[in-house]
Design an enzyme around this catalytic site. Structure first.
Site, mmCIF file in Angstrom:
data_model
loop_
_atom_site.group_PDB
_atom_site.id
_atom_site.type_symbol
_atom_site.label_atom_id
_atom_site.label_comp_id
_atom_site.label_asym_id
_atom_site.label_seq_id
_atom_site.Cartn_x
_atom_site.Cartn_y
_atom_site.Cartn_z
ATOM 1 N N GLU A 279 -38.013 6.259 -5.663
ATOM 2 C CA GLU A 279 -38.233 4.986 -6.358
ATOM 3 C C GLU A 279 -37.991 3.800 -5.414
ATOM 4 O O GLU A 279 -38.515 2.711 -5.629
ATOM 5 C CB GLU A 279 -37.299 4.914 -7.571
ATOM 6 C CG GLU A 279 -37.805 3.995 -8.666
ATOM 7 C CD GLU A 279 -37.032 4.178 -9.971
ATOM 8 O OE1 GLU A 279 -36.810 5.328 -10.410
ATOM 9 O OE2 GLU A 279 -36.648 3.160 -10.550
ATOM 10 N N HIS A 306 -35.874 32.290 -3.064
ATOM 11 C CA HIS A 306 -36.652 33.428 -3.566
ATOM 12 C C HIS A 306 -37.925 32.976 -4.267
ATOM 13 O O HIS A 306 -38.597 33.787 -4.897
ATOM 14 C CB HIS A 306 -35.768 34.275 -4.480
ATOM 15 C CG HIS A 306 -34.581 34.818 -3.744
ATOM 16 N ND1 HIS A 306 -34.587 36.031 -3.101
ATOM 17 C CD2 HIS A 306 -33.361 34.262 -3.495
ATOM 18 C CE1 HIS A 306 -33.411 36.220 -2.498
ATOM 19 N NE2 HIS A 306 -32.652 35.154 -2.730
ATOM 20 N N LYS A 419 -43.329 0.556 -18.130
ATOM 21 C CA LYS A 419 -42.497 0.175 -19.286
ATOM 22 C C LYS A 419 -43.264 -0.826 -20.156
ATOM 23 O O LYS A 419 -43.234 -0.767 -21.377
ATOM 24 C CB LYS A 419 -41.171 -0.442 -18.821
ATOM 25 C CG LYS A 419 -40.164 0.579 -18.274
ATOM 26 C CD LYS A 419 -38.837 -0.099 -17.921
ATOM 27 C CE LYS A 419 -37.820 0.882 -17.365
ATOM 28 N NZ LYS A 419 -36.527 0.298 -17.035
HETATM 29 O O1 PA5 Z 1 -33.453 2.674 -10.600
HETATM 30 C C1 PA5 Z 1 -33.967 2.041 -11.506
HETATM 31 O O2 PA5 Z 1 -34.004 0.797 -11.490
HETATM 32 C C2 PA5 Z 1 -34.556 2.722 -12.699
HETATM 33 O O3 PA5 Z 1 -34.552 4.102 -12.539
HETATM 34 C C3 PA5 Z 1 -33.742 2.376 -13.944
HETATM 35 O O4 PA5 Z 1 -32.422 2.780 -13.747
HETATM 36 C C4 PA5 Z 1 -34.308 3.050 -15.198
HETATM 37 O O5 PA5 Z 1 -35.651 2.677 -15.381
HETATM 38 C C5 PA5 Z 1 -33.491 2.628 -16.415
HETATM 39 O O6 PA5 Z 1 -33.430 1.231 -16.482
HETATM 40 P P1 PA5 Z 1 -32.290 0.504 -17.282
HETATM 41 O O7 PA5 Z 1 -31.003 0.791 -16.635
HETATM 42 O O8 PA5 Z 1 -32.660 -0.939 -17.211
HETATM 43 O O9 PA5 Z 1 -32.354 1.038 -18.682
#
Ligand code: PA5
Length: 430
Positions: A279, A306, A419
């Protein structure tokens, strides 16, 4: 060029990414490139763009104490917690829970996570709420993530206001607004610490403190690693070399980059690594707009040997494999079987921990015969201190890789866009 570090909380061996046969060489301008990446990283840190890097410093210790006190107080009045969160608001805390509290259902204080809003975990949570006095812990930095809110909306009628803790942005978002109106307990996610970099803030520390885990030691480990990295000469900085080695292998076509722990308890830690690197780095390059980024993957030794090893060894050369092992002094011996099996006698005096370590070494040796590049992290113990240091190291290396890839490692436009699309679908009239 340095390829091996004994950092106390763990050692790192990058030599097999760089040996002659494996086929990458430093770029001509590598010294300039590494120095630039480090300088840009420090500049961002000094201008408050990299919150996680300063979080272990003493100026934040009040916040750690505050969350520890709240956890201690609530542990006395409750028998368990239902924790809700997703992505960076779930993976890190859950990964540490799996290692530091591997049998949560056998403890006085039991914790269940809902990270995917679907029927099975919701049903289990309802059962838990009926059988014991539970807290609700709702974690969302933005305070508006659909899955987390959906789970919380559904379960909220079961909780009184003094049994709710939200962990969210200190000033913005629906959860913050609701916590102020409803009078819930609320802990802040520091605004400059992004979701996947937030495990060592209240996001991870509070659920772990509820379980009686020594969260200050996690912070101590992170602080130690910060000192190590800040004290290293730039061209010997292990986080920089780790990031640079992986970056170069990606550029060479080995974009599939495994982290393979040899202990079931660490499987989720490698999933956390996947989220962190995927990410943060899978992005459009800032200058050119080109798509870049490695493809981090997790696997578990020995079981995935495996299923995947054949592909690693003889399939197309697209991978690098990272091994992650930890010594386990409590590991039992295989022991004498209830029957006679003389040909396998050699197994009986080995512990399972030794067996896994040797299996990882055998796999690594075998991969070298197939000229597959590998690296290795070795932890002397799965202690909070060592894990705090390991997490902090990965976060720093990933942020440094962001400088090498020339991307913003701290945003996630692809996730945000999705989102929004989901929200528009949910608000559309049927
Ligand atoms: O790393 C990130 O920013 C994302 O993975 C968020 O943690 C995830 O989308 C959840 O978002 P939030 O903490 O705003 O609910």
């Amino acid at each position: 060029m340095k390829t091996q570090w004994n950092l106390q909380p763990f050692s790192l061996e990058l030599g097999h990414l760089w040996d002659i046969r494996s086929g990458i060489r430093v770029e001509q301008d590598y010294q300039t490139k590494l120095a630039q990446a480090w300088d840009q990283f420090l500049h961002k840190s000094k201008t408050n763009q990299i919150g996680f890097f300063d979080w272990p410093l003493p100026e934040h210790s009040d916040q750690v104490e505050e969350l520890k006190e709240l956890a201690q107080k609530l542990r006395k009045g409750f028998q368990g917690a239902i924790c809700m969160g997703i992505g960076g608001s779930y993976l890190g805390p859950m990964a540490l829970q799996e290692i530091l509290n591997p049998l949560p259902l056998e403890q006085d204080f039991q914790v269940q996570w809902i990270s995917n809003a679907d029927s099975a975990p919701i049903a289990r949570a309802k059962k838990n709420i009926q059988s014991k006095k539970c807290l609700a812990v709702v974690i969302s930095k933005s305070g508006g993530t659909t899955e987390t809110l959906a789970a919380w909306f559904h379960l909220s009628p079961h909780f009184s206001k003094d049994s709710v803790v939200v962990i969210t942005d200190p000033n913005h978002g629906e959860l913050r607004r609701l916590s102020q109106r409803e009078g819930w307990y609320a802990l802040p996610v520091p605004p400059t610490v992004g979701g996947r970099f937030s495990v060592l803030t209240a996001v991870g520390l509070f659920p772990l403190a509820l379980q009686g885990i020594a969260v200050s030691e996690l912070i101590e480990g992170a602080k130690h690693m910060r000192d190590v990295l800040m004290g290293s000469p730039t061209l010997e900085n292990p986080a920089l070399w780790y990031a640079y080695s992986k970056f170069l292998w990606d550029k060479q076509g080995n974009s599939i980059q495994y982290l393979m722990p040899y202990d079931t308890r660490m499987k989720l830690l490698s999933d956390w690594y996947v989220q962190l690197w995927a990410e943060s780095l899978g992005k459009k390059e800032l200058d050119s707009g080109n798509s870049v980024g490695p493809n981090p993957v997790s696997a578990l030794g020995t079981s995935d040997q495996h299923s995947l090893l054949q592909l690693f060894k003889e399939g197309p050369r697209k991978r690098i494999i990272g091994f992650l092992t930890a010594e386990d002094p409590e590991s039992p011996q295989v022991g004498t079987p209830a029957f006679s099996s003389p040909d396998f006698e050699y197994l009986t005096h080995r512990t399972f921990s030794e067996l896994n370590l040797l299996a990882s070494q055998a796999t690594e040796e075998s991969l070298h015969l197939g000229e597959v590049p590998t690296y290795r992290f070795s932890l002397p113990r799965l202690s909070p201190f060592n894990l705090g240091a390991f997490i902090f190291f990965q976060e720093t290396a990933c942020a440094l890789a962001g400088e090498l890839y020339k991307v913003n490692a701290f945003d996630q436009p692809g996730v945000e866009e999705t989102k929004k699309i989901l929200k528009s679908k949910l608000t559309a009239k049927p």
